[in-house]
Design a protein around this motif. Structure first.
Motif, PDB file in Angstrom:
ATOM      1  N   GLU A 134      -2.074  -8.398  -0.432  1.00 46.82           N
ATOM      2  CA  GLU A 134      -0.944  -7.549  -0.146  1.00 46.82           C
ATOM      3  C   GLU A 134      -0.303  -7.533   1.357  1.00 46.82           C
ATOM      4  O   GLU A 134       0.875  -7.695   1.646  1.00 46.82           O
ATOM      5  CB  GLU A 134      -1.203  -6.203  -0.513  1.00 46.82           C
ATOM      6  CG  GLU A 134      -0.287  -5.236  -0.150  1.00 46.82           C
ATOM      7  CD  GLU A 134       1.187  -5.367  -1.004  1.00 46.82           C
ATOM      8  OE1 GLU A 134       2.229  -4.702  -0.500  1.00 46.82           O
ATOM      9  OE2 GLU A 134       1.422  -5.946  -1.800  1.00 46.82           O
ATOM     10  N   VAL A 135      -1.181  -7.899   2.329  1.00 46.24           N
ATOM     11  CA  VAL A 135      -0.721  -8.103   3.778  1.00 46.24           C
ATOM     12  C   VAL A 135      -0.212  -9.203   3.912  1.00 46.24           C
ATOM     13  O   VAL A 135       0.975  -9.397   4.512  1.00 46.24           O
ATOM     14  CB  VAL A 135      -1.879  -7.699   4.549  1.00 46.24           C
ATOM     15  CG1 VAL A 135      -1.479  -8.034   6.269  1.00 46.24           C
ATOM     16  CG2 VAL A 135      -2.514  -6.114   4.630  1.00 46.24           C
ATOM     17  N   ALA A 136      -0.832 -10.342   3.134  1.00 42.46           N
ATOM     18  CA  ALA A 136      -0.144 -11.662   3.320  1.00 42.46           C
ATOM     19  C   ALA A 136       1.210 -11.675   2.869  1.00 42.46           C
ATOM     20  O   ALA A 136       1.991 -12.205   3.283  1.00 42.46           O
ATOM     21  CB  ALA A 136      -1.004 -12.672   2.711  1.00 42.46           C
ATOM     22  N   ARG A 137       1.508 -11.287   1.654  1.00 44.66           N
ATOM     23  CA  ARG A 137       2.524 -11.046   1.039  1.00 44.66           C
ATOM     24  C   ARG A 137       3.800 -10.234   1.865  1.00 44.66           C
ATOM     25  O   ARG A 137       4.768 -10.669   2.287  1.00 44.66           O
ATOM     26  CB  ARG A 137       2.561 -10.399  -0.375  1.00 44.66           C
ATOM     27  CG  ARG A 137       3.886 -10.378  -1.281  1.00 44.66           C
ATOM     28  CD  ARG A 137       3.792  -9.490  -2.206  1.00 44.66           C
ATOM     29  NE  ARG A 137       3.791  -8.173  -2.265  1.00 44.66           N
ATOM     30  CZ  ARG A 137       4.524  -7.379  -1.869  1.00 44.66           C
ATOM     31  NH1 ARG A 137       5.517  -7.632  -1.618  1.00 44.66           N
ATOM     32  NH2 ARG A 137       4.239  -6.042  -1.819  1.00 44.66           N
ATOM     33  N   ARG A 138       3.340  -9.145   2.371  1.00 43.48           N
ATOM     34  CA  ARG A 138       4.284  -8.331   3.075  1.00 43.48           C
ATOM     35  C   ARG A 138       4.467  -9.093   4.509  1.00 43.48           C
ATOM     36  O   ARG A 138       5.670  -9.087   4.703  1.00 43.48           O
ATOM     37  CB  ARG A 138       3.711  -7.041   3.626  1.00 43.48           C
ATOM     38  CG  ARG A 138       3.658  -5.776   2.643  1.00 43.48           C
ATOM     39  CD  ARG A 138       2.814  -4.747   2.971  1.00 43.48           C
ATOM     40  NE  ARG A 138       2.654  -3.802   1.895  1.00 43.48           N
ATOM     41  CZ  ARG A 138       3.349  -2.718   2.083  1.00 43.48           C
ATOM     42  NH1 ARG A 138       3.897  -2.145   3.054  1.00 43.48           N
ATOM     43  NH2 ARG A 138       3.223  -1.996   0.962  1.00 43.48           N
ATOM     44  N   GLU A 157       6.689 -17.608   6.022  1.00 43.73           N
ATOM     45  CA  GLU A 157       5.477 -17.961   5.291  1.00 43.73           C
ATOM     46  C   GLU A 157       4.290 -18.524   6.155  1.00 43.73           C
ATOM     47  O   GLU A 157       4.625 -19.581   7.023  1.00 43.73           O
ATOM     48  CB  GLU A 157       6.088 -19.054   4.306  1.00 43.73           C
ATOM     49  CG  GLU A 157       4.696 -19.146   3.210  1.00 43.73           C
ATOM     50  CD  GLU A 157       4.629 -18.232   2.321  1.00 43.73           C
ATOM     51  OE1 GLU A 157       3.631 -17.994   1.632  1.00 43.73           O
ATOM     52  OE2 GLU A 157       5.691 -17.377   1.888  1.00 43.73           O
ATOM     53  N   VAL A 158       3.604 -17.735   6.454  1.00 43.88           N
ATOM     54  CA  VAL A 158       2.363 -17.886   7.484  1.00 43.88           C
ATOM     55  C   VAL A 158       1.026 -17.765   6.678  1.00 43.88           C
ATOM     56  O   VAL A 158       0.269 -18.956   6.858  1.00 43.88           O
ATOM     57  CB  VAL A 158       2.437 -16.977   8.627  1.00 43.88           C
ATOM     58  CG1 VAL A 158       1.191 -17.117   9.539  1.00 43.88           C
ATOM     59  CG2 VAL A 158       3.755 -17.126   9.269  1.00 43.88           C
ATOM     60  N   PHE A 159       0.927 -16.914   5.980  1.00 41.95           N
ATOM     61  CA  PHE A 159      -0.496 -16.754   5.504  1.00 41.95           C
ATOM     62  C   PHE A 159      -0.407 -17.186   3.908  1.00 41.95           C
ATOM     63  O   PHE A 159       0.553 -16.500   3.335  1.00 41.95           O
ATOM     64  CB  PHE A 159      -1.027 -15.368   5.800  1.00 41.95           C
ATOM     65  CG  PHE A 159      -1.127 -14.862   7.085  1.00 41.95           C
ATOM     66  CD1 PHE A 159      -1.926 -15.560   7.748  1.00 41.95           C
ATOM     67  CD2 PHE A 159      -0.144 -13.803   7.647  1.00 41.95           C
ATOM     68  CE1 PHE A 159      -2.099 -15.018   9.117  1.00 41.95           C
ATOM     69  CE2 PHE A 159      -0.537 -13.365   8.830  1.00 41.95           C
ATOM     70  CZ  PHE A 159      -1.748 -13.997   9.654  1.00 41.95           C
ATOM     71  N   SER A 160      -1.771 -17.813   3.649  1.00 39.90           N
ATOM     72  CA  SER A 160      -1.970 -17.894   2.271  1.00 39.90           C
ATOM     73  C   SER A 160      -2.471 -16.765   1.583  1.00 39.90           C
ATOM     74  O   SER A 160      -3.019 -15.642   2.174  1.00 39.90           O
ATOM     75  CB  SER A 160      -2.735 -19.269   1.920  1.00 39.90           C
ATOM     76  OG  SER A 160      -3.870 -18.931   2.459  1.00 39.90           O
ATOM     77  N   ARG A 161      -2.215 -16.422   0.135  1.00 38.02           N
ATOM     78  CA  ARG A 161      -2.573 -15.208  -0.336  1.00 38.02           C
ATOM     79  C   ARG A 161      -4.084 -15.509  -1.062  1.00 38.02           C
ATOM     80  O   ARG A 161      -4.187 -16.253  -2.023  1.00 38.02           O
ATOM     81  CB  ARG A 161      -1.927 -14.632  -1.376  1.00 38.02           C
ATOM     82  CG  ARG A 161      -0.706 -14.239  -0.720  1.00 38.02           C
ATOM     83  CD  ARG A 161       0.436 -13.657  -1.274  1.00 38.02           C
ATOM     84  NE  ARG A 161       0.087 -13.029  -2.760  1.00 38.02           N
ATOM     85  CZ  ARG A 161       1.025 -12.856  -3.555  1.00 38.02           C
ATOM     86  NH1 ARG A 161       2.320 -13.159  -3.547  1.00 38.02           N
ATOM     87  NH2 ARG A 161       0.898 -12.297  -4.711  1.00 38.02           N
ATOM     88  N   ALA A 162      -5.173 -15.383  -0.364  1.00 33.98           N
ATOM     89  CA  ALA A 162      -6.594 -15.894  -0.631  1.00 33.98           C
ATOM     90  C   ALA A 162      -6.875 -15.164  -1.849  1.00 33.98           C
ATOM     91  O   ALA A 162      -6.667 -14.217  -2.372  1.00 33.98           O
ATOM     92  CB  ALA A 162      -7.501 -15.009   0.525  1.00 33.98           C
TER      93      ALA A 162
END
Length: 135
Positions: free
Chosen positions: A100-104, A111-116
């Motif tokens: 959720e944090v990666a999506r937000r 787009e920085v973080f992948s959704r683990a």
């Protein structure tokens, strides 16, 4: 702790061992990510709900709310597509919160973080989810 990791088969040639307290970016990312999460979302986290030993909400320490954000920061800072987590058909709150944090973050900034995704190795199969050591 390193001996425990080696005992369960983590290979130092293939794994990175990190002492978080020596890397200020872990704490910095925790602070930045905490700005993205409403308090209500953190209050619904099972660690904050059930992990407080029955402490009344008005006297609960702030760490009940910051610890899950620190878990998220630790997973996201590694930029890994996998984090410690559930088997298929189960859920771990810290993995769900990380996604959720990666999506937000990605939606609000770029787009920085992948959704683990979650990964449980053989050493964790007997773990009950309590604070006891794995069996």
């Amino acid at each position: 702790m390193a001996l425990d990791w080696l005992a369960v088969g983590l290979d130092p040639e293939r794994s990175s061992f990190v002492i978080e307290s020596l890397i200020p970016e872990h704490a910095e990312l925790t602070v930045w990510l905490s700005w993205l999460l409403p308090l209500g979302m953190l209050e619904r986290n099972p660690d904050a709900e059930g992990g407080d030993g029955g402490v009344r909400p008005e006297v609960r320490a702030g760490a009940f709310f910051t610890y899950p954000v620190m878990q998220v920061a630790n997973i996201l800072i590694a930029q890994s597509p996998l984090g410690p987590g559930p088997r298929e058909g189960t859920s771990f709150p810290h993995i769900e919160l990380t996604r959720e944090v990666a999506r937000r973050f990605n939606r609000q900034f770029k787009e920085v973080f992948s959704r683990a995704g979650g990964l449980v190795g053989g050493a964790c199969r007997g773990w009950s989810g309590s604070t006891d050591r794995p069996r």
